[in-house]
Design a protein around this motif. Structure first.
Motif, PDB file in Angstrom:
ATOM      1  N   GLY A  13     -10.376  -1.978   2.918  1.00  0.00           N
ATOM      2  CA  GLY A  13      -9.116  -2.698   2.750  1.00  0.00           C
ATOM      3  C   GLY A  13      -8.866  -3.109   1.314  1.00  0.00           C
ATOM      4  N   THR A  14      -9.896  -3.629   0.641  1.00  0.00           N
ATOM      5  CA  THR A  14      -9.692  -4.075  -0.740  1.00  0.00           C
ATOM      6  C   THR A  14      -9.519  -2.886  -1.672  1.00  0.00           C
ATOM      7  OG1 THR A  14     -11.128  -5.946  -0.202  1.00  0.00           O
ATOM      8  CG2 THR A  14     -10.499  -5.687  -2.499  1.00  0.00           C
ATOM      9  N   ALA A  15     -10.206  -1.774  -1.381  1.00  0.00           N
ATOM     10  CA  ALA A  15     -10.008  -0.565  -2.190  1.00  0.00           C
ATOM     11  C   ALA A  15      -8.569  -0.064  -2.077  1.00  0.00           C
ATOM     12  CB  ALA A  15     -10.989   0.526  -1.759  1.00  0.00           C
ATOM     13  N   VAL A  16      -8.026  -0.072  -0.873  1.00  0.00           N
ATOM     14  CA  VAL A  16      -6.630   0.342  -0.682  1.00  0.00           C
ATOM     15  C   VAL A  16      -5.685  -0.632  -1.369  1.00  0.00           C
ATOM     16  CG1 VAL A  16      -4.810   0.641   1.053  1.00  0.00           C
ATOM     17  CG2 VAL A  16      -7.074   1.632   1.439  1.00  0.00           C
ATOM     18  N   LEU A  17      -5.969  -1.927  -1.247  1.00  0.00           N
ATOM     19  CA  LEU A  17      -5.151  -2.942  -1.914  1.00  0.00           C
ATOM     20  C   LEU A  17      -5.071  -2.683  -3.415  1.00  0.00           C
ATOM     21  CD1 LEU A  17      -3.712  -5.755  -2.006  1.00  0.00           C
ATOM     22  CD2 LEU A  17      -5.997  -6.748  -2.263  1.00  0.00           C
ATOM     23  N   ILE A  18      -6.204  -2.437  -4.041  1.00  0.00           N
ATOM     24  CA  ILE A  18      -6.225  -2.240  -5.492  1.00  0.00           C
ATOM     25  C   ILE A  18      -5.674  -0.868  -5.869  1.00  0.00           C
ATOM     26  CG2 ILE A  18      -7.684  -2.195  -7.556  1.00  0.00           C
ATOM     27  CD1 ILE A  18      -7.289  -4.952  -6.208  1.00  0.00           C
ATOM     28  N   LEU A  19      -5.948   0.144  -5.071  1.00  0.00           N
ATOM     29  CA  LEU A  19      -5.391   1.472  -5.351  1.00  0.00           C
ATOM     30  C   LEU A  19      -3.869   1.413  -5.388  1.00  0.00           C
ATOM     31  CD1 LEU A  19      -5.485   4.557  -5.671  1.00  0.00           C
ATOM     32  CD2 LEU A  19      -5.680   4.707  -3.166  1.00  0.00           C
ATOM     33  N   LEU A  20      -3.251   0.779  -4.410  1.00  0.00           N
ATOM     34  CA  LEU A  20      -1.791   0.717  -4.356  1.00  0.00           C
ATOM     35  C   LEU A  20      -1.223  -0.357  -5.293  1.00  0.00           C
ATOM     36  CD1 LEU A  20      -1.193   1.140  -0.507  1.00  0.00           C
ATOM     37  CD2 LEU A  20      -1.225   2.886  -2.292  1.00  0.00           C
ATOM     38  N   GLY A  21      -1.902  -1.487  -5.404  1.00  0.00           N
ATOM     39  CA  GLY A  21      -1.416  -2.546  -6.291  1.00  0.00           C
ATOM     40  C   GLY A  21      -1.605  -2.201  -7.760  1.00  0.00           C
ATOM     41  N   TRP A  47       2.917  -4.625  -4.916  1.00  0.00           N
ATOM     42  CA  TRP A  47       1.751  -5.402  -4.491  1.00  0.00           C
ATOM     43  C   TRP A  47       1.923  -5.932  -3.069  1.00  0.00           C
ATOM     44  CZ3 TRP A  47      -3.072  -5.797  -5.902  1.00  0.00           C
ATOM     45  CH2 TRP A  47      -3.445  -5.475  -7.215  1.00  0.00           C
ATOM     46  N   GLY A  48       3.139  -6.357  -2.731  1.00  0.00           N
ATOM     47  CA  GLY A  48       3.359  -6.833  -1.364  1.00  0.00           C
ATOM     48  C   GLY A  48       3.116  -5.740  -0.339  1.00  0.00           C
ATOM     49  N   PHE A  49       3.620  -4.544  -0.593  1.00  0.00           N
ATOM     50  CA  PHE A  49       3.390  -3.422   0.326  1.00  0.00           C
ATOM     51  C   PHE A  49       1.925  -3.011   0.336  1.00  0.00           C
ATOM     52  CE2 PHE A  49       8.050  -2.308  -0.447  1.00  0.00           C
ATOM     53  CZ  PHE A  49       8.459  -2.882   0.737  1.00  0.00           C
ATOM     54  N   ALA A  50       1.236  -3.179  -0.803  1.00  0.00           N
ATOM     55  CA  ALA A  50      -0.196  -2.887  -0.847  1.00  0.00           C
ATOM     56  C   ALA A  50      -0.955  -3.817   0.095  1.00  0.00           C
ATOM     57  CB  ALA A  50      -0.715  -3.039  -2.278  1.00  0.00           C
ATOM     58  N   VAL A  51      -0.603  -5.103   0.072  1.00  0.00           N
ATOM     59  CA  VAL A  51      -1.220  -6.065   0.997  1.00  0.00           C
ATOM     60  C   VAL A  51      -0.930  -5.669   2.438  1.00  0.00           C
ATOM     61  CG1 VAL A  51      -1.150  -8.453   1.816  1.00  0.00           C
ATOM     62  CG2 VAL A  51      -1.175  -7.976  -0.643  1.00  0.00           C
ATOM     63  N   LEU A  52       0.320  -5.341   2.729  1.00  0.00           N
ATOM     64  CA  LEU A  52       0.705  -4.984   4.087  1.00  0.00           C
ATOM     65  C   LEU A  52      -0.079  -3.770   4.580  1.00  0.00           C
ATOM     66  CD1 LEU A  52       2.795  -5.725   6.326  1.00  0.00           C
ATOM     67  CD2 LEU A  52       4.270  -3.974   5.346  1.00  0.00           C
ATOM     68  N   THR A  53      -0.177  -2.744   3.766  1.00  0.00           N
ATOM     69  CA  THR A  53      -0.887  -1.527   4.156  1.00  0.00           C
ATOM     70  C   THR A  53      -2.360  -1.814   4.415  1.00  0.00           C
ATOM     71  OG1 THR A  53       0.623  -0.200   2.808  1.00  0.00           O
ATOM     72  CG2 THR A  53      -1.451   0.834   3.445  1.00  0.00           C
ATOM     73  N   ALA A  54      -2.991  -2.547   3.495  1.00  0.00           N
ATOM     74  CA  ALA A  54      -4.420  -2.813   3.622  1.00  0.00           C
ATOM     75  C   ALA A  54      -4.727  -3.689   4.832  1.00  0.00           C
ATOM     76  CB  ALA A  54      -4.931  -3.481   2.343  1.00  0.00           C
ATOM     77  N   VAL A  55      -3.881  -4.680   5.088  1.00  0.00           N
ATOM     78  CA  VAL A  55      -4.096  -5.560   6.240  1.00  0.00           C
ATOM     79  C   VAL A  55      -3.954  -4.784   7.540  1.00  0.00           C
ATOM     80  CG1 VAL A  55      -3.149  -7.509   7.537  1.00  0.00           C
ATOM     81  CG2 VAL A  55      -3.483  -7.694   5.060  1.00  0.00           C
ATOM     82  N   TYR A  56      -2.900  -4.000   7.669  1.00  0.00           N
ATOM     83  CA  TYR A  56      -2.700  -3.255   8.903  1.00  0.00           C
ATOM     84  C   TYR A  56      -3.793  -2.213   9.107  1.00  0.00           C
ATOM     85  CZ  TYR A  56       1.896  -5.209   9.997  1.00  0.00           C
ATOM     86  OH  TYR A  56       2.926  -6.048  10.349  1.00  0.00           O
ATOM     87  N   MET A  57      -4.326  -1.691   8.021  1.00  0.00           N
ATOM     88  CA  MET A  57      -5.353  -0.661   8.116  1.00  0.00           C
ATOM     89  C   MET A  57      -6.690  -1.220   8.599  1.00  0.00           C
ATOM     90  SD  MET A  57      -6.465   1.972   5.089  1.00  0.00           S
ATOM     91  CE  MET A  57      -4.757   2.513   4.871  1.00  0.00           C
ATOM     92  N   LEU A  93     -16.876  -4.986  -4.151  1.00  0.00           N
ATOM     93  CA  LEU A  93     -17.160  -3.555  -4.230  1.00  0.00           C
ATOM     94  C   LEU A  93     -15.898  -2.736  -3.980  1.00  0.00           C
ATOM     95  CD1 LEU A  93     -19.103  -1.210  -4.530  1.00  0.00           C
ATOM     96  CD2 LEU A  93     -19.751  -1.506  -2.117  1.00  0.00           C
ATOM     97  N   GLY A  94     -15.112  -3.132  -2.986  1.00  0.00           N
ATOM     98  CA  GLY A  94     -13.866  -2.424  -2.702  1.00  0.00           C
ATOM     99  C   GLY A  94     -12.893  -2.472  -3.858  1.00  0.00           C
ATOM    100  N   ALA A  95     -12.805  -3.633  -4.524  1.00  0.00           N
ATOM    101  CA  ALA A  95     -11.906  -3.756  -5.669  1.00  0.00           C
ATOM    102  C   ALA A  95     -12.323  -2.827  -6.799  1.00  0.00           C
ATOM    103  CB  ALA A  95     -11.876  -5.207  -6.154  1.00  0.00           C
ATOM    104  N   MET A  96     -13.615  -2.685  -7.012  1.00  0.00           N
ATOM    105  CA  MET A  96     -14.105  -1.787  -8.058  1.00  0.00           C
ATOM    106  C   MET A  96     -13.807  -0.331  -7.699  1.00  0.00           C
ATOM    107  SD  MET A  96     -17.716  -3.675  -9.006  1.00  0.00           S
ATOM    108  CE  MET A  96     -18.098  -2.556 -10.351  1.00  0.00           C
ATOM    109  N   ILE A  97     -13.996   0.025  -6.445  1.00  0.00           N
ATOM    110  CA  ILE A  97     -13.683   1.394  -6.009  1.00  0.00           C
ATOM    111  C   ILE A  97     -12.195   1.677  -6.177  1.00  0.00           C
ATOM    112  CG2 ILE A  97     -13.575   2.927  -4.000  1.00  0.00           C
ATOM    113  CD1 ILE A  97     -16.162   1.537  -3.015  1.00  0.00           C
ATOM    114  N   GLY A  98     -11.360   0.725  -5.753  1.00  0.00           N
ATOM    115  CA  GLY A  98      -9.916   0.911  -5.882  1.00  0.00           C
ATOM    116  C   GLY A  98      -9.481   1.092  -7.317  1.00  0.00           C
ATOM    117  N   ALA A  99     -10.072   0.320  -8.241  1.00  0.00           N
ATOM    118  CA  ALA A  99      -9.717   0.445  -9.657  1.00  0.00           C
ATOM    119  C   ALA A  99     -10.113   1.810 -10.199  1.00  0.00           C
ATOM    120  CB  ALA A  99     -10.397  -0.664 -10.459  1.00  0.00           C
ATOM    121  N   ALA A 100     -11.275   2.306  -9.797  1.00  0.00           N
ATOM    122  CA  ALA A 100     -11.697   3.636 -10.232  1.00  0.00           C
ATOM    123  C   ALA A 100     -10.758   4.713  -9.691  1.00  0.00           C
ATOM    124  CB  ALA A 100     -13.134   3.909  -9.780  1.00  0.00           C
ATOM    125  N   LEU A 101     -10.249   4.517  -8.485  1.00  0.00           N
ATOM    126  CA  LEU A 101      -9.317   5.488  -7.905  1.00  0.00           C
ATOM    127  C   LEU A 101      -7.980   5.487  -8.639  1.00  0.00           C
ATOM    128  CD1 LEU A 101     -10.052   4.988  -4.092  1.00  0.00           C
ATOM    129  CD2 LEU A 101     -10.855   6.830  -5.578  1.00  0.00           C
TER     130      LEU A 101
END
Length: 263
Positions: A13-21, A47-57, A93-101
């Motif tokens: 979820g956090t990786a998706v949040l950061i990837l989209l945000g 960023w709002g849609f990033a939160v929505l996507t990650a939460v629903y996922m 860890l998810g935030a770091m993965i998302g940033a790398a993506l």
């Protein structure tokens, strides 16, 4: 929810949040991006849609906290600390993965942006100035894709802005966003929280870029420091404590308000 479900869910979820945000910030600010100069509205809604996507996922898997401030607020509300380290480890860890993506997705744009003399200056001038330590120097020209920074550097104002934004976020989560178990975000709660994030960005995002999430800021800032980006400049570590401490303080205040006024 088992610890493994929480850990995996928060990573995803956090990786998706950061990837989209982080992705929407890269799209708006980097040269040779089709969305360049789309503006602050694009970033806040992205960023709002990033939160929505990650939460629903990942809501069904981990409760989709995606933010140590949310985890802290729920822990204080319930006086239940057993899973807090698992949540925060997965989020970082998810935030770091998302940033790398984000770096992978916009690799060519990063290269174009950071080799443009209008952005980074004349290399001959840099040679005259001598070498710089990019890990401790002031914010570089693409750091905003990865983490936040103030428009006016005033410690107490910057800290107060992050505290206030996080109070709004966490109080909204605790009063409206939680699922039936009270341990994470539900479907309607996820939609409401996503809209609150947009509102915070539009109303309170101007001074600091509204981190309101320690993992969202710290994880990508670490990745910025590690990535082999040319002319990237520093990671602004002198500021990095504010988007960590401010949201955690805000979360504790929000949980206190909830326990006094709503519980």
């Amino acid at each position: 929810m088992s610890n493994s479900d929480i850990f995996i869910g928060e990573i995803i979820g956090t990786a998706v949040l950061i990837l989209l945000g982080g992705g929407v910030v890269a799209a708006v600010v980097l040269k040779r991006s089709k969305a360049q100069n789309a503006g602050w509205l694009a970033i806040t809604f992205g960023w709002g849609f990033a939160v929505l996507t990650a939460v629903y996922m990942t809501g069904a898997l981990s409760g989709a906290h995606l933010n140590p401030a949310v985890t802290l607020g729920i822990a204080i509300k319930d006086n239940d600390w057993g899973t807090v380290p698992v949540y925060i480890a997965g989020q970082l860890l998810g935030a770091m993965i998302g940033a790398a993506l984000v770096w992978i997705a916009y690799y060519g744009q990063f290269q174009a942006h950071l080799t443009d003399p209008e952005i980074v200056g004349d290399p001959a001038d840099k040679a005259i100035e001598g070498p710089h330590d990019e890990t401790t120097a002031k914010a570089g020209p693409v750091l905003g894709v990865f983490s936040t920074g103030p428009e006016i550097r005033n410690v107490w104002q910057n800290l107060a802005t992050e505290i206030l934004g996080t109070i709004v976020l966490v109080l909204a989560v605790l009063t409206q966003g939680l699922n039936d178990s009270g341990k994470g975000l539900g479907p309607l709660g996820g939609l409401m929280v996503a809209l609150v994030v947009v509102s915070i960005g539009l109303s309170l995002g101007g001074p600091t870029g509204y981190a309101i999430n320690p993992a969202r800021d710290l994880g990508p800032r670490i990745v910025h420091a590690l990535l082999p980006l040319p002319n990237k400049g520093g990671s602004d570590w002198s500021y990095a404590w504010i988007p960590v401490a401010g949201p955690l303080i805000g979360a504790a205040v929000a949980a206190g308000i909830y326990n006094i006024a709503f519980a």
